[in-house]
Design a protein around this motif. Structure first.
Motif, PDB file in Angstrom:
ATOM      1  N   PRO A  92      14.498  -7.964 -19.076  1.00  0.00           N
ATOM      2  CA  PRO A  92      13.865  -7.162 -18.020  1.00  0.00           C
ATOM      3  C   PRO A  92      12.423  -6.805 -18.361  1.00  0.00           C
ATOM      4  CG  PRO A  92      15.423  -5.823 -19.276  1.00  0.00           C
ATOM      5  CD  PRO A  92      15.565  -7.233 -19.778  1.00  0.00           C
ATOM      6  N   ASP A  93      11.515  -7.147 -17.460  1.00  0.00           N
ATOM      7  CA  ASP A  93      10.114  -6.765 -17.670  1.00  0.00           C
ATOM      8  C   ASP A  93       9.908  -5.337 -17.161  1.00  0.00           C
ATOM      9  OD1 ASP A  93      10.225  -6.989 -14.961  1.00  0.00           O
ATOM     10  OD2 ASP A  93       8.941  -8.750 -14.825  1.00  0.00           O
ATOM     11  N   ALA A  94       8.676  -4.861 -17.279  1.00  0.00           N
ATOM     12  CA  ALA A  94       8.396  -3.462 -16.950  1.00  0.00           C
ATOM     13  C   ALA A  94       8.845  -3.134 -15.523  1.00  0.00           C
ATOM     14  CB  ALA A  94       6.910  -3.178 -17.119  1.00  0.00           C
ATOM     15  N   GLU A  95       8.610  -4.068 -14.617  1.00  0.00           N
ATOM     16  CA  GLU A  95       8.963  -3.795 -13.225  1.00  0.00           C
ATOM     17  C   GLU A  95      10.480  -3.695 -13.046  1.00  0.00           C
ATOM     18  OE1 GLU A  95       7.257  -6.500 -10.304  1.00  0.00           O
ATOM     19  OE2 GLU A  95       8.814  -5.763  -8.932  1.00  0.00           O
ATOM     20  N   ALA A  96      11.197  -4.606 -13.713  1.00  0.00           N
ATOM     21  CA  ALA A  96      12.658  -4.571 -13.632  1.00  0.00           C
ATOM     22  C   ALA A  96      13.190  -3.269 -14.233  1.00  0.00           C
ATOM     23  CB  ALA A  96      13.247  -5.776 -14.360  1.00  0.00           C
ATOM     24  N   GLN A  97      12.564  -2.836 -15.328  1.00  0.00           N
ATOM     25  CA  GLN A  97      13.026  -1.613 -15.991  1.00  0.00           C
ATOM     26  C   GLN A  97      12.872  -0.395 -15.085  1.00  0.00           C
ATOM     27  OE1 GLN A  97      11.092  -1.247 -19.851  1.00  0.00           O
ATOM     28  NE2 GLN A  97      11.479  -3.420 -20.205  1.00  0.00           N
ATOM     29  N   ARG A  98      11.804  -0.410 -14.285  1.00  0.00           N
ATOM     30  CA  ARG A  98      11.561   0.744 -13.406  1.00  0.00           C
ATOM     31  C   ARG A  98      12.736   1.004 -12.465  1.00  0.00           C
ATOM     32  NH1 ARG A  98       6.480  -0.936 -11.218  1.00  0.00           N
ATOM     33  NH2 ARG A  98       5.673  -1.393 -13.281  1.00  0.00           N
ATOM     34  N   LYS A  99      13.468  -0.057 -12.153  1.00  0.00           N
ATOM     35  CA  LYS A  99      14.574   0.092 -11.186  1.00  0.00           C
ATOM     36  C   LYS A  99      15.751   0.881 -11.758  1.00  0.00           C
ATOM     37  CE  LYS A  99      13.548  -3.791  -8.256  1.00  0.00           C
ATOM     38  NZ  LYS A  99      13.420  -5.164  -8.742  1.00  0.00           N
ATOM     39  N   TRP A 100      15.902   0.854 -13.076  1.00  0.00           N
ATOM     40  CA  TRP A 100      17.089   1.525 -13.619  1.00  0.00           C
ATOM     41  C   TRP A 100      16.818   2.436 -14.827  1.00  0.00           C
ATOM     42  CZ3 TRP A 100      17.250   0.149 -18.582  1.00  0.00           C
ATOM     43  CH2 TRP A 100      16.712  -1.095 -18.941  1.00  0.00           C
ATOM     44  N   ALA A 101      15.634   2.317 -15.448  1.00  0.00           N
ATOM     45  CA  ALA A 101      15.396   3.099 -16.663  1.00  0.00           C
ATOM     46  C   ALA A 101      15.164   4.579 -16.317  1.00  0.00           C
ATOM     47  CB  ALA A 101      14.215   2.535 -17.426  1.00  0.00           C
ATOM     48  N   ALA A 102      15.970   5.478 -16.923  1.00  0.00           N
ATOM     49  CA  ALA A 102      15.832   6.912 -16.662  1.00  0.00           C
ATOM     50  C   ALA A 102      14.608   7.463 -17.384  1.00  0.00           C
ATOM     51  CB  ALA A 102      17.089   7.641 -17.110  1.00  0.00           C
ATOM     52  N   LYS A 103      14.229   6.845 -18.467  1.00  0.00           N
ATOM     53  CA  LYS A 103      13.028   7.245 -19.227  1.00  0.00           C
ATOM     54  C   LYS A 103      12.528   6.013 -19.961  1.00  0.00           C
ATOM     55  CE  LYS A 103      16.361   8.994 -22.556  1.00  0.00           C
ATOM     56  NZ  LYS A 103      16.827  10.060 -23.422  1.00  0.00           N
ATOM     57  N   SER A 104      11.342   6.120 -20.533  1.00  0.00           N
ATOM     58  CA  SER A 104      10.789   4.883 -21.082  1.00  0.00           C
ATOM     59  C   SER A 104      11.498   4.472 -22.379  1.00  0.00           C
ATOM     60  CB  SER A 104       9.270   4.985 -21.220  1.00  0.00           C
ATOM     61  OG  SER A 104       8.937   5.392 -22.501  1.00  0.00           O
ATOM     62  N   LEU A 105      11.748   3.202 -22.502  1.00  0.00           N
ATOM     63  CA  LEU A 105      12.554   2.674 -23.602  1.00  0.00           C
ATOM     64  C   LEU A 105      11.730   2.538 -24.879  1.00  0.00           C
ATOM     65  CD1 LEU A 105      14.100  -0.116 -21.433  1.00  0.00           C
ATOM     66  CD2 LEU A 105      15.509   1.495 -22.730  1.00  0.00           C
ATOM     67  N   PRO A 106      12.331   2.784 -26.044  1.00  0.00           N
ATOM     68  CA  PRO A 106      11.596   2.609 -27.302  1.00  0.00           C
ATOM     69  C   PRO A 106      11.543   1.122 -27.681  1.00  0.00           C
ATOM     70  CG  PRO A 106      13.815   3.364 -27.766  1.00  0.00           C
ATOM     71  CD  PRO A 106      13.705   3.289 -26.275  1.00  0.00           C
ATOM     72  N   LEU A 107      10.837   0.342 -26.846  1.00  0.00           N
ATOM     73  CA  LEU A 107      10.827  -1.109 -27.038  1.00  0.00           C
ATOM     74  C   LEU A 107      10.257  -1.462 -28.409  1.00  0.00           C
ATOM     75  CD1 LEU A 107       9.623  -2.182 -23.494  1.00  0.00           C
ATOM     76  CD2 LEU A 107      11.960  -2.339 -24.421  1.00  0.00           C
ATOM     77  N   GLY A 108      10.907  -2.392 -29.073  1.00  0.00           N
ATOM     78  CA  GLY A 108      10.483  -2.773 -30.417  1.00  0.00           C
ATOM     79  C   GLY A 108      11.089  -1.865 -31.482  1.00  0.00           C
ATOM     80  N   TYR A 109      11.696  -0.775 -31.055  1.00  0.00           N
ATOM     81  CA  TYR A 109      12.269   0.168 -32.036  1.00  0.00           C
ATOM     82  C   TYR A 109      13.691   0.564 -31.655  1.00  0.00           C
ATOM     83  CZ  TYR A 109       7.400   0.472 -33.495  1.00  0.00           C
ATOM     84  OH  TYR A 109       6.147   0.153 -33.923  1.00  0.00           O
ATOM     85  N   MET A 110      14.327  -0.247 -30.813  1.00  0.00           N
ATOM     86  CA  MET A 110      15.665   0.115 -30.340  1.00  0.00           C
ATOM     87  C   MET A 110      16.692  -0.082 -31.441  1.00  0.00           C
ATOM     88  SD  MET A 110      15.738  -1.336 -26.426  1.00  0.00           S
ATOM     89  CE  MET A 110      15.416  -3.011 -26.910  1.00  0.00           C
ATOM     90  N   ALA A 111      17.687   0.797 -31.437  1.00  0.00           N
ATOM     91  CA  ALA A 111      18.787   0.703 -32.397  1.00  0.00           C
ATOM     92  C   ALA A 111      20.036   0.230 -31.654  1.00  0.00           C
ATOM     93  CB  ALA A 111      19.021   2.068 -33.041  1.00  0.00           C
ATOM     94  N   PRO A 112      21.060  -0.201 -32.411  1.00  0.00           N
ATOM     95  CA  PRO A 112      22.281  -0.666 -31.739  1.00  0.00           C
ATOM     96  C   PRO A 112      22.953   0.442 -30.926  1.00  0.00           C
ATOM     97  CG  PRO A 112      22.281  -1.314 -34.068  1.00  0.00           C
ATOM     98  CD  PRO A 112      21.114  -0.400 -33.877  1.00  0.00           C
ATOM     99  N   ASP A 113      22.647   1.712 -31.262  1.00  0.00           N
ATOM    100  CA  ASP A 113      23.299   2.807 -30.543  1.00  0.00           C
ATOM    101  C   ASP A 113      22.377   3.439 -29.496  1.00  0.00           C
ATOM    102  OD1 ASP A 113      21.479   4.064 -32.175  1.00  0.00           O
ATOM    103  OD2 ASP A 113      22.890   5.557 -32.970  1.00  0.00           O
ATOM    104  N   LEU A 114      21.413   2.684 -29.015  1.00  0.00           N
ATOM    105  CA  LEU A 114      20.513   3.174 -27.967  1.00  0.00           C
ATOM    106  C   LEU A 114      21.355   3.884 -26.890  1.00  0.00           C
ATOM    107  CD1 LEU A 114      17.523   3.012 -26.856  1.00  0.00           C
ATOM    108  CD2 LEU A 114      18.296   1.043 -25.537  1.00  0.00           C
ATOM    109  N   ALA A 115      20.991   5.172 -26.620  1.00  0.00           N
ATOM    110  CA  ALA A 115      21.871   6.012 -25.788  1.00  0.00           C
ATOM    111  C   ALA A 115      21.964   5.501 -24.347  1.00  0.00           C
ATOM    112  CB  ALA A 115      21.370   7.455 -25.804  1.00  0.00           C
ATOM    113  N   ASP A 116      23.145   5.667 -23.769  1.00  0.00           N
ATOM    114  CA  ASP A 116      23.357   5.229 -22.393  1.00  0.00           C
ATOM    115  C   ASP A 116      22.514   6.018 -21.394  1.00  0.00           C
ATOM    116  OD1 ASP A 116      25.181   3.200 -22.998  1.00  0.00           O
ATOM    117  OD2 ASP A 116      26.844   4.638 -23.113  1.00  0.00           O
ATOM    118  N   ASP A 117      22.029   7.201 -21.814  1.00  0.00           N
ATOM    119  CA  ASP A 117      21.262   7.986 -20.827  1.00  0.00           C
ATOM    120  C   ASP A 117      19.862   7.418 -20.564  1.00  0.00           C
ATOM    121  OD1 ASP A 117      19.871   8.837 -23.032  1.00  0.00           O
ATOM    122  OD2 ASP A 117      20.602  10.921 -22.950  1.00  0.00           O
ATOM    123  N   TYR A 118      19.545   6.279 -21.197  1.00  0.00           N
ATOM    124  CA  TYR A 118      18.331   5.561 -20.783  1.00  0.00           C
ATOM    125  C   TYR A 118      18.533   4.898 -19.433  1.00  0.00           C
ATOM    126  CZ  TYR A 118      15.678   6.141 -25.079  1.00  0.00           C
ATOM    127  OH  TYR A 118      14.950   6.665 -26.104  1.00  0.00           O
TER     128      TYR A 118
END
Ligand code: ATP
Ligand code: MG
Length: 601
Positions: A334-360
């Protein structure tokens, strides 16, 4: 055929629309003409080539006992609804042209014929006694390719041989499948092509076997990985290998580290002075299922590995039931535009962990509110690993599964095999890479279509069972062009003799020389009569122009009644090598016959 009476137009310049040599040459030499995007006219020379390829294909198919038929190209939507493919083939990235007739009935233009053939089998094959059965056709197919290109290589209208076999059991299917593998090898060998049969992705159907026949050429859209011992060859979409060994981790204790500007694995490893084999990277994908549900997928994989999207797509298709869906329509990063459709807040891209919270995820009717977490096998056994912290500018080191991070429940094998990897069958063999053009694909379908469409037969015991099916395709027009891609030089096309539009061309150097004309006419009549397909270049052109054209269109043997006529001879030039021979006029026929027979074997 006399060139003076033929539609014979060659171009001096490379046409701007063509990128690869075979496409340029077929246009320049007057074999094909573009009519629209992915639509080509097969001009008379091309049509002869296509008929020759078709004939080789037909002979090899008939030799296996398969029967030729011809199925309708206009196909009722209802058949495709029965198999469940109407929506996926006509919507989104679907490749079927569809239309509505004046009675408001929906129809599709056939991209393939599983539905039509299965309905015929359902109606006509009642008993196990009628099986096995194999029907094939050679016909124009229609596909609304997103990116038609390279001339006949990826057209929107093209010629295919497609065959479908019906069986009572897997064993019988395997026998036909193996016969087809042999028949396909024969077709390609006889057409004069260098090729390789490779293991292929069988899509979401999974399990059963599938092989592609790849013509080896730089311009190929596919990558093939193979080993030099000849024991392994696969499309990269499907290829497996052994990943490199893991280097020991320098991190013994779990801690969070500041790692500014390390969004990529490369930068991170430089910064932390560690190996990418000690990193768990977490890659985000967005899948849209056929019921419109979007699922965000987080794949944890070893840092030195890449996700193979075809393998991932197959895994996601297997999980479709979890989302009340049947198949995946799209899979993207998903590019930035795709993320806008569902991302609740901005994603820590490049620093995501396997347990990235569902509230994103801002869940909704269309967006599943939880990440689908998958872990690739390469990441499962890592200990004391490095991974993201879910905070930009920070990573964690010395992490362990089930201590700091729960191991995702779904373990998958989605890593990409690459050239240089060790082979699974023998770790001493190293995978090599080659480019290939897929000209054929054979497939053990199993009961996918027969089950969906209720196509059954009665067993010896009186039970109703779905047919076990196979399907087998050859791109006739693609095959013809790939022969050119494999065989040309600076002067033009060099057709393999078996599929050349004509075997020989008589180029009269000077049509006002009566002796030249007389010998040419005599040979022209004689050769054609004895089955050596011969063109006569009787145009009022200079000799140089005629020789250039003969080279460009790639006719295997050029006959020139010129200076050597005085000695009762003509010059015969082999197109492939430019080797020239002085041959007695009376011996031209028998000599060419020998050469052609030897070349076609
Ligand atoms: P590709 O992966 O290249 O899109 P495919 O997997 O969709 O091909 P099949 O459905 O297996 O192809 O079709 C059988 C054969 O038809 C292919 O092996 C190829 O030779 C040929 N073919 C498929 N699509 C095209 C096309 N758009 N133009 C020309 N030939 C094609
Ligand atoms: Mg294919």
């Amino acid at each position: 055929m006399r060139l003076s009476q033929m539609l014979f137009v060659t171009l001096r310049e490379d046409p701007a629309e063509a990128e690869i040599p075979s496409h340029k040459l077929l246009l320049r030499a007057g074999y094909i003409r573009r009519i629209g995007s992915g639509l080509y006219a097969y001009l008379p020379l091309m049509w002869r080539v296509l008929k020759k390829v078709s004939q080789i294909v037909r002979e090899e198919m008939d030799a296996t006992g398969a029967q030729e038929c011809l199925l309708p190209q206009l196909q009722p939507a209802d058949l495709w609804r029965e198999s469940g493919r109407w929506d996926t083939y006509t919507q989104a990235e679907g490749i079927m042209f569809s239309m509505t007739d004046r009675q408001q009935r929906e129809l599709g233009l056939g991209p393939t014929h599983e539905e039509v053939i299965t309905t015929i089998a359902k109606d006509l094959i009642r008993s196990y006694r009628q099986l096995p059965l194999h029907l094939y056709q050679i016909q124009t197919k229609f596909r609304d390719e997103i990116r038609p290109r390279f001339g006949l290589m990826r057209g929107r209208e093209f010629i295919m041989k497609d065959g479908y076999s019906f069986h009572t059991n897997e064993e019988s299917l395997k026998k036909t499948y193996e016969d087809m593998a042999q028949a396909y090898s024969n077709m390609l060998r006889r057409s004069g092509l260098q090729f390789r049969a490779v293991d292929a992705d069988s899509g979401a159907i999974g399990g059963s076997g599938s092989q592609e026949f790849m013509v080896l050429a730089e311009a190929g859209e596919d990558e093939v990985l193979y080993t030099e011992d000849g024991q392994y060859a696969a499309n990269v979409e499907k290829a497996v290998s052994l990943p490199a060994d893991v280097e020991p981790s320098p991190f013994a204790t779990f801690e969070k580290r500041e790692t500014p500007g390390t969004e990529t694995i490369d930068k991170l490893c430089k910064f932390l002075k560690c190996s990418p084999t000690q990193v768990v990277k977490n890659v985000l994908y967005q899948a849209v299922y056929d019921n419109g549900i979007t699922v965000l997928v987080l794949v944890s994989i070893r840092g030195d590995q890449d996700v193979n999207q075809v393998k991932l797509l197959n895994e996601l298709t297997k999980l479709a039931g979890n989302y009340q869906a049947k198949t995946v329509l799209f899979l993207t990063v998903p590019d930035a535009e795709a993320q806008r459709k569902w991302a609740a807040k901005s994603l820590p891209l490049g620093y995501m962990a396997p347990d990235l919270a569902d509230d994103y995820i801002a869940g909704s009717k269309e967006v599943n509110s939880k990440f689908l977490r998958l872990v690739d096998r390469t990441a499962v056994d890592l200990t004391n690993f490095v991974t993201g912290s879910n905070e930009s500018g920070y990573h964690v080191v010395g992490a362990n599964w089930d201590k700091e991070f729960p191991l995702p429940a779904t373990v998958v094998g989605v890593r990409t095999a690459v050239a240089g990897d060790r082979a699974v069958h023998n770790p001493e063999q190293i995978l090599q890479s080659a480019r290939g053009i897929e000209v054929g694909h054979i497939f053990q379908l199993g009961t996918k279509y027969s089950q969906a469409m209720g196509a059954t037969y009665t067993t010896e015991q009186g039970e109703e069972m779905p047919f076990v099916m196979g399907c087998y395709g050859v791109g006739v027009s693609r095959l013809a062009q790939s022969a050119v891609e494999q065989s040309y030089d600076k002067d033009g096309i060099i057709w393999p003799v078996a599929i050349a539009p004509y075997h020989a061309i008589i180029s009269i150097p000077n049509i006002s020389d009566a002796e030249q004309v007389e010998v040419a006419e005599k040979l022209y009549a004689e050769l054609n009569q004895s089955g050596i397909e011969t063109l006569l270049d009787d145009r009022a052109e200079r000799a140089g122009v005629k020789f250039k054209d003969a080279d460009l269109i790639g006719i295997p043997y050029r006959i020139v009644p010129g200076r050597s006529l005085k000695a009762g001879k003509v010059e015969v030039v082999e197109r492939a090598t430019h080797n020239s021979h002085e041959i007695l006029i009376d011996e031209v026929n028998s000599t060419l016959k020998q050469w052609i027979d030897a070349a076609i074997k």
